[in-house]
Design an enzyme around this catalytic site. Structure first.
Site, short mmCIF file in Angstrom:
data_model
loop_
_atom_site.label_atom_id
_atom_site.label_comp_id
_atom_site.label_asym_id
_atom_site.label_seq_id
_atom_site.Cartn_x
_atom_site.Cartn_y
_atom_site.Cartn_z
N ARG A 79 51.19 53.74 36.45
CA ARG A 79 52.53 53.52 36.99
C ARG A 79 53.58 54.02 35.99
NH1 ARG A 79 51.00 47.72 38.37
NH2 ARG A 79 50.75 47.59 40.62
N ASP A 106 44.93 52.21 30.65
CA ASP A 106 43.69 52.68 31.26
C ASP A 106 44.05 53.89 32.13
OD1 ASP A 106 41.04 52.72 31.93
OD2 ASP A 106 41.05 50.89 33.12
N HIS A 152 39.08 46.83 31.56
CA HIS A 152 40.23 47.12 30.71
C HIS A 152 40.73 45.87 29.99
CE1 HIS A 152 44.62 48.75 30.37
NE2 HIS A 152 44.00 48.73 29.20
N ASP A 174 52.03 45.90 33.87
CA ASP A 174 53.08 46.93 33.82
C ASP A 174 54.09 46.87 34.96
OD1 ASP A 174 51.30 47.66 35.78
OD2 ASP A 174 50.95 49.69 35.03
N ASP A 175 53.92 45.89 35.87
CA ASP A 175 54.86 45.77 36.99
C ASP A 175 55.68 44.49 36.90
OD1 ASP A 175 52.82 43.99 37.46
OD2 ASP A 175 52.60 44.48 39.60
N ASP A 253 40.79 37.11 37.37
CA ASP A 253 41.74 36.01 37.52
C ASP A 253 41.17 34.89 38.39
OD1 ASP A 253 41.83 37.81 39.61
OD2 ASP A 253 44.00 37.66 39.90
N SER A 284 45.66 45.59 45.06
CA SER A 284 45.69 44.59 46.14
C SER A 284 46.44 45.09 47.38
CB SER A 284 46.34 43.30 45.63
OG SER A 284 47.68 43.53 45.24
#
Length: 409
Positions: A79, A106, A152, A174-175, A253, A284
């Site tokens: 991203r 990654d 990762h 990163d979001d 998670d 997702s």
């Protein structure tokens, strides 16, 4: 002959709640004798409230947290919008020495790598070396991305704790963008993980952090939660040393939310989130984003947490206080709360005893209704706390609750 008019959404919701509450009433009737025994024998043991307010106010203290070094691990892939995450982290970072930012990338995506490298010495850029496909069961071919993410995470956290030798870390993806007091929040709560073995993480996230579901002026309110929230979270090296040898191949998670990993431990979470996600596109496929995530309220009113005594969040203090708040609140029907037919105080309790009743009530109030290994999002001791039209609502099991049922999933 005209067709009968289809019921609208509000009618369907009212019918679901009515049927759920009728089922609850029938269950209560069947348990009536047992409840009377409990009542008259004093087993319910209602004690006077410890606090008058819904939540305790942290008291000012002198801070000794300035010597703590906590790296921020940014987990990145492909991203280029990671720039928004890094700009946010750098904007509010009080000290580069105290909060080194390490971006682990990654995917080998060159455009994203150029964005990360453009920050120069302000951050550290490391790259996950194994970009091969991960062997997966045939039925999981479409989940290849989740396997790569788990691989990762394992590599990146090993770099932080085993190669670089840090004692704790804040993990973000990163979001995410962060609140102005993001660093203050983690600095102040760091010592709680050292002091209380029943805590295993501090999270910046509230799964029910929509504006209508949080206390508008509750910027300093913090909670304990049995649900691992993620999305900006702090862990100690000791926890990683425990988890790493058995780290899962995918879906990390959900794996950490299982009873055999959680081991009855809780996380600290805020009333108002200190992170917000802007990443609709990912492995997702935008799940929850359009209906939920984009409405999460990011705190903009900084709180000087490091000047406050947060020891009330330690289990020995918090649990008795929490029980008094929940079971000292009047028990009311969900339908009455939804219609605004509850007079009196600002705190009420709505009880559930079955999974289906919980899900029906959660949906009606607009809180997330999914469960992981039997634990609802934000739940603590089975209780989901939120606000509805300015009123604090505890969606709670009976006081003689026997614990989470992993089959509720």
């Amino acid at each position: 002959m005209s067709r009968p008019k289809a019921p609208d959404a509000s009618d369907l919701t009212a019918n679901v709640i009515r049927l759920a509450e009728e089922a609850e009433a029938e269950l209560e009737k069947q348990k009536g004798l047992l409840q009377q025994i409990h009542h008259y024998s004093g087993l319910l043991n209602r004690r006077p409230r410890l606090f008058n307010a819904s939540f305790p106010s942290p008291t000012p203290v002198a801070s000794d947290s300035q010597s703590t070094i906590i790296p921020v691990l940014v987990v990145a892939c492909d991203r280029p919008s990671v720039r928004k995450c890094l700009d946010s982290l750098l904007k509010y970072r009080p000290s580069a020495e105290q909060f080194p930012i390490i971006v682990s990338q990654d995917c080998g995506h060159s455009e994203t790598a150029r964005v990360i490298d453009s920050y120069g010495d302000a951050i550290t850029h490391i790259s996950q070396p194994d970009l091969s496909e991960v062997p997966v069961p045939p039925e999981h071919r479409k989940f290849q991305g989740y396997y790569k993410i788990s691989r990762h995470y394992r590599w990146a956290l090993n770099q932080i704790f085993r190669v670089m030798g840090y004692k704790s870390a804040i993990v973000v993806e990163d979001d995410l963008e962060v609140a102005p007091d993001f660093y203050e929040y983690f600095l102040s709560t760091h010592y709680l993980l050292r002091k209380d073995p029943t805590l295993w993480c501090v999270s910046a996230w509230n799964d029910n952090g929509k504006e209508a579901l949080v206390e508008a002026k509750g910027t300093s309110i913090l909670h304990r939660s049995d649900f691992f929230p993620g999305l900006g979270w702090l862990l100690l090296r000791e926890l990683w040393e425990e988890l790493e040898p058995k780290w899962p191949a995918a879906f990390w998670d959900d794996w950490v939310r299982r009873p055999e990993q959680r081991l009855g431990r809780a996380c600290v979470r805020p009333e108002l989130p200190r992170t917000r996600t802007f990443g609709r596109k990912g492995v997702s496929q935008g799940q929850f984003f359009d209906q939920h995530l984009k409405f999460i309220k990011l705190n903009q009113d900084p709180v000087a947490f490091t000047k406050m005594d947060l020891s009330y969040l330690l289990k020995e203090s918090y649990d008795p206080w929490f029980a008094e708040q929940v079971y000292g609140a009047p028990k009311v029907r969900a339908e009455d709360v939804l219609k605004g037919n509850v007079p009196g105080g600002r705190t009420v309790r709505v009880e559930y005893t079955t999974r289906d009743t919980f899900k029906a009530m959660a949906r009606a109030f607009g809180v997330m209704d999914d469960l992981k290994s039997g634990v609802a999002r934000v739940a603590y001791l089975g209780v989901v706390s939120f606000t509805h039209r300015g009123r604090r609502v505890f969606l709670a099991p009976p006081q003689n609750w026997g614990g989470y049922d992993p089959s509720w999933t």
